[in-house]
Write a protein that holds these residues in place. Structure first.
Motif, PDB file in Angstrom:
ATOM      1  N   ARG A  28       6.504  11.039   2.120  1.00  0.00           N
ATOM      2  CA  ARG A  28       7.204   9.765   1.951  1.00  0.00           C
ATOM      3  C   ARG A  28       6.395   8.815   1.077  1.00  0.00           C
ATOM      4  NH1 ARG A  28       8.213  10.479   7.478  1.00  0.00           N
ATOM      5  NH2 ARG A  28       6.746   8.826   8.079  1.00  0.00           N
ATOM      6  N   MET A  29       5.081   8.775   1.274  1.00  0.00           N
ATOM      7  CA  MET A  29       4.253   7.882   0.461  1.00  0.00           C
ATOM      8  C   MET A  29       4.225   8.330  -0.996  1.00  0.00           C
ATOM      9  SD  MET A  29       1.105   6.625   2.921  1.00  0.00           S
ATOM     10  CE  MET A  29       0.758   8.195   3.703  1.00  0.00           C
ATOM     11  N   ILE A  30       4.239   9.620  -1.244  1.00  0.00           N
ATOM     12  CA  ILE A  30       4.297  10.110  -2.622  1.00  0.00           C
ATOM     13  C   ILE A  30       5.608   9.684  -3.280  1.00  0.00           C
ATOM     14  CG2 ILE A  30       4.635  12.243  -3.961  1.00  0.00           C
ATOM     15  CD1 ILE A  30       2.368  13.483  -2.329  1.00  0.00           C
ATOM     16  N   ASP A  31       6.721   9.829  -2.570  1.00  0.00           N
ATOM     17  CA  ASP A  31       8.016   9.427  -3.117  1.00  0.00           C
ATOM     18  C   ASP A  31       8.047   7.929  -3.418  1.00  0.00           C
ATOM     19  OD1 ASP A  31       8.919  12.013  -2.892  1.00  0.00           O
ATOM     20  OD2 ASP A  31      10.096  11.671  -1.079  1.00  0.00           O
ATOM     21  N   VAL A  32       7.567   7.135  -2.466  1.00  0.00           N
ATOM     22  CA  VAL A  32       7.583   5.684  -2.631  1.00  0.00           C
ATOM     23  C   VAL A  32       6.678   5.266  -3.785  1.00  0.00           C
ATOM     24  CG1 VAL A  32       6.844   3.517  -1.558  1.00  0.00           C
ATOM     25  CG2 VAL A  32       8.217   5.143  -0.257  1.00  0.00           C
ATOM     26  N   ALA A  33       5.478   5.819  -3.847  1.00  0.00           N
ATOM     27  CA  ALA A  33       4.534   5.441  -4.900  1.00  0.00           C
ATOM     28  C   ALA A  33       5.069   5.808  -6.278  1.00  0.00           C
ATOM     29  CB  ALA A  33       3.191   6.123  -4.659  1.00  0.00           C
ATOM     30  N   GLU A  34       5.691   6.965  -6.402  1.00  0.00           N
ATOM     31  CA  GLU A  34       6.264   7.375  -7.685  1.00  0.00           C
ATOM     32  C   GLU A  34       7.303   6.356  -8.148  1.00  0.00           C
ATOM     33  OE1 GLU A  34       8.133  11.470  -9.377  1.00  0.00           O
ATOM     34  OE2 GLU A  34       9.075  10.642  -7.574  1.00  0.00           O
ATOM     35  N   GLU A  35       8.179   5.939  -7.245  1.00  0.00           N
ATOM     36  CA  GLU A  35       9.218   4.977  -7.602  1.00  0.00           C
ATOM     37  C   GLU A  35       8.631   3.608  -7.946  1.00  0.00           C
ATOM     38  OE1 GLU A  35      12.959   2.662  -5.466  1.00  0.00           O
ATOM     39  OE2 GLU A  35      12.377   4.662  -4.746  1.00  0.00           O
ATOM     40  N   LEU A  36       7.690   3.138  -7.136  1.00  0.00           N
ATOM     41  CA  LEU A  36       7.122   1.809  -7.377  1.00  0.00           C
ATOM     42  C   LEU A  36       6.337   1.749  -8.682  1.00  0.00           C
ATOM     43  CD1 LEU A  36       5.886   0.792  -3.803  1.00  0.00           C
ATOM     44  CD2 LEU A  36       7.937   0.014  -5.002  1.00  0.00           C
ATOM     45  N   ILE A  37       5.537   2.767  -8.960  1.00  0.00           N
ATOM     46  CA  ILE A  37       4.770   2.790 -10.202  1.00  0.00           C
ATOM     47  C   ILE A  37       5.714   2.926 -11.394  1.00  0.00           C
ATOM     48  CG2 ILE A  37       3.100   4.123 -11.548  1.00  0.00           C
ATOM     49  CD1 ILE A  37       1.650   4.726  -8.894  1.00  0.00           C
ATOM     50  N   ALA A  38       6.792   3.694 -11.239  1.00  0.00           N
ATOM     51  CA  ALA A  38       7.788   3.811 -12.310  1.00  0.00           C
ATOM     52  C   ALA A  38       8.424   2.466 -12.618  1.00  0.00           C
ATOM     53  CB  ALA A  38       8.863   4.823 -11.909  1.00  0.00           C
ATOM     54  N   GLU A  39       8.657   1.666 -11.583  1.00  0.00           N
ATOM     55  CA  GLU A  39       9.343   0.388 -11.753  1.00  0.00           C
ATOM     56  C   GLU A  39       8.406  -0.740 -12.167  1.00  0.00           C
ATOM     57  OE1 GLU A  39      12.371  -0.529 -11.784  1.00  0.00           O
ATOM     58  OE2 GLU A  39      13.544   1.069 -10.882  1.00  0.00           O
ATOM     59  N   TYR A  40       7.192  -0.765 -11.603  1.00  0.00           N
ATOM     60  CA  TYR A  40       6.340  -1.948 -11.745  1.00  0.00           C
ATOM     61  C   TYR A  40       5.005  -1.689 -12.449  1.00  0.00           C
ATOM     62  CZ  TYR A  40       9.664  -3.612  -8.284  1.00  0.00           C
ATOM     63  OH  TYR A  40      10.809  -3.948  -7.619  1.00  0.00           O
ATOM     64  N   GLY A  41       4.633  -0.436 -12.655  1.00  0.00           N
ATOM     65  CA  GLY A  41       3.356  -0.135 -13.295  1.00  0.00           C
ATOM     66  C   GLY A  41       2.244   0.094 -12.284  1.00  0.00           C
ATOM     67  N   VAL A  42       1.152   0.650 -12.770  1.00  0.00           N
ATOM     68  CA  VAL A  42       0.046   1.049 -11.896  1.00  0.00           C
ATOM     69  C   VAL A  42      -0.608  -0.157 -11.239  1.00  0.00           C
ATOM     70  CG1 VAL A  42      -2.220   2.164 -11.827  1.00  0.00           C
ATOM     71  CG2 VAL A  42      -0.387   3.152 -13.218  1.00  0.00           C
ATOM     72  N   GLU A  43      -0.897  -1.189 -12.013  1.00  0.00           N
ATOM     73  CA  GLU A  43      -1.673  -2.317 -11.496  1.00  0.00           C
ATOM     74  C   GLU A  43      -0.928  -3.099 -10.419  1.00  0.00           C
ATOM     75  OE1 GLU A  43      -4.690  -2.907 -11.920  1.00  0.00           O
ATOM     76  OE2 GLU A  43      -5.163  -1.590 -13.583  1.00  0.00           O
ATOM     77  N   ALA A  44       0.390  -3.112 -10.483  1.00  0.00           N
ATOM     78  CA  ALA A  44       1.171  -3.933  -9.554  1.00  0.00           C
ATOM     79  C   ALA A  44       1.342  -3.286  -8.184  1.00  0.00           C
ATOM     80  CB  ALA A  44       2.542  -4.219 -10.155  1.00  0.00           C
ATOM     81  N   VAL A  45       0.955  -2.045  -8.038  1.00  0.00           N
ATOM     82  CA  VAL A  45       1.211  -1.302  -6.804  1.00  0.00           C
ATOM     83  C   VAL A  45      -0.105  -1.029  -6.087  1.00  0.00           C
ATOM     84  CG1 VAL A  45       2.188   0.808  -5.810  1.00  0.00           C
ATOM     85  CG2 VAL A  45       3.255  -0.247  -7.828  1.00  0.00           C
ATOM     86  N   SER A  46      -0.215  -1.479  -4.867  1.00  0.00           N
ATOM     87  CA  SER A  46      -1.419  -1.255  -4.062  1.00  0.00           C
ATOM     88  C   SER A  46      -1.175  -0.151  -3.039  1.00  0.00           C
ATOM     89  CB  SER A  46      -1.834  -2.535  -3.330  1.00  0.00           C
ATOM     90  OG  SER A  46      -0.866  -2.864  -2.342  1.00  0.00           O
ATOM     91  N   LEU A  47      -2.246   0.440  -2.541  1.00  0.00           N
ATOM     92  CA  LEU A  47      -2.121   1.453  -1.503  1.00  0.00           C
ATOM     93  C   LEU A  47      -1.466   0.875  -0.257  1.00  0.00           C
ATOM     94  CD1 LEU A  47      -5.547   3.326  -1.759  1.00  0.00           C
ATOM     95  CD2 LEU A  47      -3.330   4.085  -2.599  1.00  0.00           C
ATOM     96  N   ARG A  48      -1.791  -0.362   0.067  1.00  0.00           N
ATOM     97  CA  ARG A  48      -1.204  -0.994   1.258  1.00  0.00           C
ATOM     98  C   ARG A  48       0.312  -1.130   1.089  1.00  0.00           C
ATOM     99  NH1 ARG A  48      -3.809  -6.097   4.356  1.00  0.00           N
ATOM    100  NH2 ARG A  48      -5.359  -4.453   4.601  1.00  0.00           N
ATOM    101  N   THR A  49       0.751  -1.534  -0.115  1.00  0.00           N
ATOM    102  CA  THR A  49       2.185  -1.660  -0.368  1.00  0.00           C
ATOM    103  C   THR A  49       2.884  -0.320  -0.222  1.00  0.00           C
ATOM    104  OG1 THR A  49       1.829  -3.514  -1.884  1.00  0.00           O
ATOM    105  CG2 THR A  49       3.915  -2.321  -2.085  1.00  0.00           C
ATOM    106  N   VAL A  50       2.269   0.725  -0.747  1.00  0.00           N
ATOM    107  CA  VAL A  50       2.858   2.065  -0.651  1.00  0.00           C
ATOM    108  C   VAL A  50       3.029   2.459   0.810  1.00  0.00           C
ATOM    109  CG1 VAL A  50       2.446   4.519  -1.075  1.00  0.00           C
ATOM    110  CG2 VAL A  50       2.037   2.838  -2.892  1.00  0.00           C
ATOM    111  N   GLY A  51       1.966   2.279   1.602  1.00  0.00           N
ATOM    112  CA  GLY A  51       2.049   2.645   3.004  1.00  0.00           C
ATOM    113  C   GLY A  51       3.113   1.860   3.742  1.00  0.00           C
ATOM    114  N   ALA A  52       3.162   0.547   3.505  1.00  0.00           N
ATOM    115  CA  ALA A  52       4.121  -0.304   4.204  1.00  0.00           C
ATOM    116  C   ALA A  52       5.551   0.068   3.853  1.00  0.00           C
ATOM    117  CB  ALA A  52       3.846  -1.764   3.876  1.00  0.00           C
ATOM    118  N   GLN A  53       5.814   0.298   2.551  1.00  0.00           N
ATOM    119  CA  GLN A  53       7.180   0.582   2.141  1.00  0.00           C
ATOM    120  C   GLN A  53       7.586   2.018   2.442  1.00  0.00           C
ATOM    121  OE1 GLN A  53       8.605  -1.090  -1.458  1.00  0.00           O
ATOM    122  NE2 GLN A  53       7.291  -2.879  -1.354  1.00  0.00           N
ATOM    123  N   ALA A  54       6.619   2.849   2.819  1.00  0.00           N
ATOM    124  CA  ALA A  54       6.935   4.199   3.290  1.00  0.00           C
ATOM    125  C   ALA A  54       7.077   4.232   4.805  1.00  0.00           C
ATOM    126  CB  ALA A  54       5.854   5.174   2.843  1.00  0.00           C
TER     127      ALA A  54
END
Length: 238
Positions: A28-54
């Protein structure tokens, strides 16, 4: 810098759903991180955000599974790339059996397996936009570029292109091959984005059309004459 918006996390599939299984926290975290980085870029996405949104209650869940953002990006590529690499190897086998040895067929080894990721599942995809954003980040050289022996199909493509483009120096061919990869990623990521935003009134071109036009463009890049002689003399031994 855009801030990632809360992502709707689907609940686990019911046990009676045909062909379904509940994804692990890591998946789930891999899926979420792929989508978030695709939408917002690497710098805008934190590990905490990935975990929370997964859907992870532990704020350190992503760090536990991946160690760092670089580790997370590497994990996404490690999950997604084997299918692309396997498809390239299938195409190499097909070309060898059919005797296809033209430059267009060799360029398709790069383009077609990437383009097929868009239509394969029949659902919205994020991988090409993810890759395009990762390519903009310095960590790409650490986690994004595979070791030479990991992609025999691309090594085959490079070797065969060298045979068919004797008018180019080694240096120029390497440079244009790098440009070819950058253009392919960017154009296909843009097509993936167009498909995601398409409406009945504003329809995106078909993936087949994009592939054909992209291959034509890249072949023209490779075939164009080398400008000047200095680069050829310096790179002829490469």
């Amino acid at each position: 810098m855009s801030t990632p918006k809360p992502r709707a996390t689907p609940g686990p599939a019911g046990p009676g759903a045909p062909g379904s299984r509940e994804k692990s926290a890591r998946e789930r975290m891999i899926d979420v991180a792929e989508e978030l980085i695709a939408e917002y870029g690497v710098e805008a996405v934190s590990l905490r955000t990935v975990g929370a949104q997964a859907g992870q209650r532990n704020n350190s869940a992503a760090q536990y599974h991946f160690g760092s953002k670089e580790g997370l990006i590497h994990a996404i590529i490690a999950v997604r790339s084997p299918g692309v690499d396997a498809r390239r190897q299938e195409l190499v086998s097909e070309y060898r059996r059919s005797g296809a040895d033209d430059i267009e067929s060799l360029v398709r080894l790069l383009v077609l397996p990437l383009a097929e990721t868009i239509d394969r599942s029949g659902e919205r995809t994020w991988y090409l936009r993810f890759l395009a954003n990762v390519m903009d980040h310095p960590m790409w050289h650490e986690v994004g570029e595979p070791a030479e022996g990991e992609q025999p199909a691309l090594r085959y493509m490079a070797r065969e292109l060298r045979k068919r483009l004797p008018h180019l120096s080694g240096r120029t061919l390497r440079r244009r091959s790098r440009w070819m990869a950058i253009i392919a990623f960017r154009v296909l990521a843009d097509h993936e984005r167009e498909l995601a935003a398409a409406t009945r009134r504003n329809r995106a071109p078909s993936t087949n059309q994009v592939v054909e036009e992209l291959v034509d463009t890249l072949v023209a890049l490779l075939r164009s004459e080398e400008r000047g002689t200095q680069g050829r003399q310096q790179g002829s031994d490469g």
